[in-house]
Scaffold this active site. Structure first.
Site, PDB file in Angstrom:
ATOM      1  N   SER A 226      86.941 -61.270  26.815  1.00 11.84           N
ATOM      2  CA  SER A 226      86.433 -62.376  26.027  1.00 11.84           C
ATOM      3  C   SER A 226      85.230 -63.037  26.706  1.00 11.84           C
ATOM      4  O   SER A 226      84.214 -62.383  26.913  1.00 11.84           O
ATOM      5  CB  SER A 226      87.564 -63.378  25.778  1.00 11.84           C
ATOM      6  OG  SER A 226      87.200 -64.326  24.805  1.00 11.84           O
ATOM      7  N   ASP A 393      89.671 -58.561  14.939  1.00 13.80           N
ATOM      8  CA  ASP A 393      89.249 -59.710  15.748  1.00 13.80           C
ATOM      9  C   ASP A 393      88.172 -60.494  15.000  1.00 13.80           C
ATOM     10  O   ASP A 393      87.057 -60.000  14.789  1.00 13.80           O
ATOM     11  CB  ASP A 393      88.719 -59.228  17.093  1.00 13.80           C
ATOM     12  CG  ASP A 393      88.447 -60.364  18.065  1.00 13.80           C
ATOM     13  OD1 ASP A 393      88.430 -61.532  17.626  1.00 13.80           O
ATOM     14  OD2 ASP A 393      88.257 -60.089  19.261  1.00 13.80           O
ATOM     15  N   HIS A 419      92.196 -60.427  18.924  1.00  7.32           N
ATOM     16  CA  HIS A 419      91.507 -60.734  20.180  1.00  7.32           C
ATOM     17  C   HIS A 419      92.431 -60.591  21.410  1.00  7.32           C
ATOM     18  O   HIS A 419      92.204 -59.736  22.268  1.00  7.32           O
ATOM     19  CB  HIS A 419      90.959 -62.160  20.094  1.00  7.32           C
ATOM     20  CG  HIS A 419      89.891 -62.466  21.088  1.00  7.32           C
ATOM     21  ND1 HIS A 419      88.610 -61.968  20.989  1.00  7.32           N
ATOM     22  CD2 HIS A 419      89.896 -63.242  22.207  1.00  7.32           C
ATOM     23  CE1 HIS A 419      87.876 -62.416  21.991  1.00  7.32           C
ATOM     24  NE2 HIS A 419      88.638 -63.190  22.739  1.00  7.32           N
TER      25      HIS A 419
END
Length: 475
Positions: A226, A393, A419
């Site tokens: 991320s 995502d 995610h």
């Protein structure tokens, strides 16, 4: 006539929501102050009552976790730090401190030896003669998110160690392991005055330099999750010399310029004026009261709150993450981060590009003909890039991302994954970790020495936007 920010750019219902939001934050702050003043027996009473209320409303929920797994899940959930989490699986990490050029003290961790081995040869700056892999966490996280999984085979750092890699795990300034500065106290506004730019300019390059100097390695492989990928995109794009030191960049759930949030109201408000976040949360650490709520709420209730928040803000359902994994890992999900770094993300969402922090917000609002925020030149990255992303995502627009990356970028979509699934999903040992190992086999400095079977890489790597051949690790 003086210009009033926000006024004229929001609808009446958005002003109503803004006012309600401010009232809720004020109420939350009041509750937090009262909670701090309450004695422990009273807090335990609230925890016990919340448990009984939850079990009365959801009597079957606790049965989702198998009895044989409850002990390990509880040990992981209640583990106080990175070292304790590793000890559950028999690993002995090292702790190191990196002082950045602007004075922050970053606590980082190292796993140089396989399970059960407490080697001393790796200490005091000595190399263990293994290829180096560096992992970096996401927004509002710390290094614990990599090692709080409920099985060792799904824990990427442990898999890498057993495959013969020298594994390092970094931490951002301000989080649990990095709340120290040479000049500023963590209670000051000056301490928290940082954005993605500072991670890019200082934290990532300084940490990489420390790791390479300690291991005496020429290069390392970088694995980010991320925001940890955004920090690498930024660092590699503005520091050409880093491309000579990073032999591979694997981006898990990559983040560069997210479209926005699933909650229309929040999305509209923050895009209209990202600096509203400062109005809501001040200019220090964001959501710092999370630790208080975590301590007084019954764990399944806390999990439900996190699940509900993720669904509302991002549209994530978390179906690939087991109930037991959520109980174990959500306790390690949050760590301190600056409000300014969150403001930076809303600026990126509003601009629709991977931009550096914009101090002159009003200049953007008037006219782009006279002013344009600096953009990270990500197409200049020379390091091999492998993107592993969940196809469900909401934060990843893969085609938009690929258009801003060099042609040698490789992309692999993971069906029916969101995610956080890429980090904690029940099948990461089948759909994520094998792809990471294959990329390391191809691009890392040298093949690790290991007696364990190596994954077959005959299929090779594909080109931009295509998928790598899917292959599972032996069960």
């Amino acid at each position: 006539m003086p210009r009033i920010p926000v006024v004229g750019r929001l609808f009446w219902w958005e002003y109503t929501s803004l006012l309600l939001g401010l009232l809720l934050i004020g109420l939350e702050s009041f509750v937090r102050l009262v909670t701090i003043a309450l004695p422990d027996p009273v807090l335990f009473w609230f925890h016990d009552r919340s448990r009984k209320l939850f079990n009365a409303l959801e009597p079957s929920s606790t049965l989702q976790v198998a009895a044989k797994d409850r002990n390990r899940i509880e040990r992981i959930r209640t583990a106080s730090d990175f070292e304790t989490l590793c000890a559950i699986y028999g690993y002995h990490p090292e702790e190191h401190i990196v002082q950045t050029r602007d004075g922050f003290m970053l606590g980082i961790h190292r796993l140089p030896n396989k399970k059960g081995i407490r080697g001393k040869s790796s200490r005091q700056g000595k190399s263990v003669g293994k290829p180096v892999v560096y992992l970096h966490h996401g927004l509002l996280m710390n290094s614990e998110v990599w090692v709080c999984l409920t099985t060792a085979e799904r824990t990427l750092p442990f898999v890498l160690v057993e495959k013969g890699y020298d594994v390092w795990l970094g931490n951002n300034r301000g989080n649990k392991y990095s709340k120290k500065h040479a000049k500023h106290k963590s209670t000051s506004i000056a301490f928290w005055d940082f954005s993605l730019d500072d991670f890019c300019i200082y934290d990532i390059p300084d940490t990489i330099q420390y790791v390479l100097e300690t291991t005496h390695a020429k290069t390392l492989s970088y694995i980010g999750f991320s925001q940890g990928t955004a920090q690498a995109f930024a660092s590699l794009s503005v520091h050409p010399y880093l491309n000579q030191k990073v032999n591979l960049f694997v981006a898990l759930a990559p983040a560069m310029s997210p479209i926005g949030l699933a909650a229309p109201l929040v999305d509209a408000l923050m895009k209209a004026s990202p600096t509203l976040v400062f109005l809501f949360f001040g200019r220090k650490s964001i959501l710092s009261s999370t630790t208080m709520w975590q301590s007084i709420l019954y764990p399944p209730i806390f999990v439900s709150v996190i699940d509900g928040s993720l669904k509302w803000l991002f549209g994530w359902h978390g179906r690939n993450i087991s109930a037991g994994q959520k109980l174990a890992a959500y306790a390690h999900l949050y760590s301190f981060a600056s409000v300014k770094s969150v403001v930076h993300w809303f600026q990126i969402m509003r601009g629709g590009q991977f931009l550096m922090y914009d101090d002159d917000v009003s200049g953007v609002l008037y006219s782009r003909n006279f002013y344009h925020p600096a953009k990270f030149p990500t197409r200049n990255i020379a390091t091999p890039i492998v993107l592993l992303y969940g196809e469900n995502d909401s934060l990843v627009d893969i085609q938009a991302m690929l258009s801003e990356l060099p042609d040698h970028t490789i992309a692999k979509g993971i069906p029916k994954h969101e995610h956080i699934d890429v980090l904690w999903g029940k099948d990461v040992h089948k759909v994520v970790i094998p792809e990471v190992l294959r990329a390391l086999d191809k691009f890392s400095e040298k093949s690790p020495d290991t007696s364990e079977p190596r994954l077959d890489t005959e299929g090779g790597m594909n080109t931009v936007g295509t998928e790598l051949p899917s292959k599972s690790m032996p069960g």
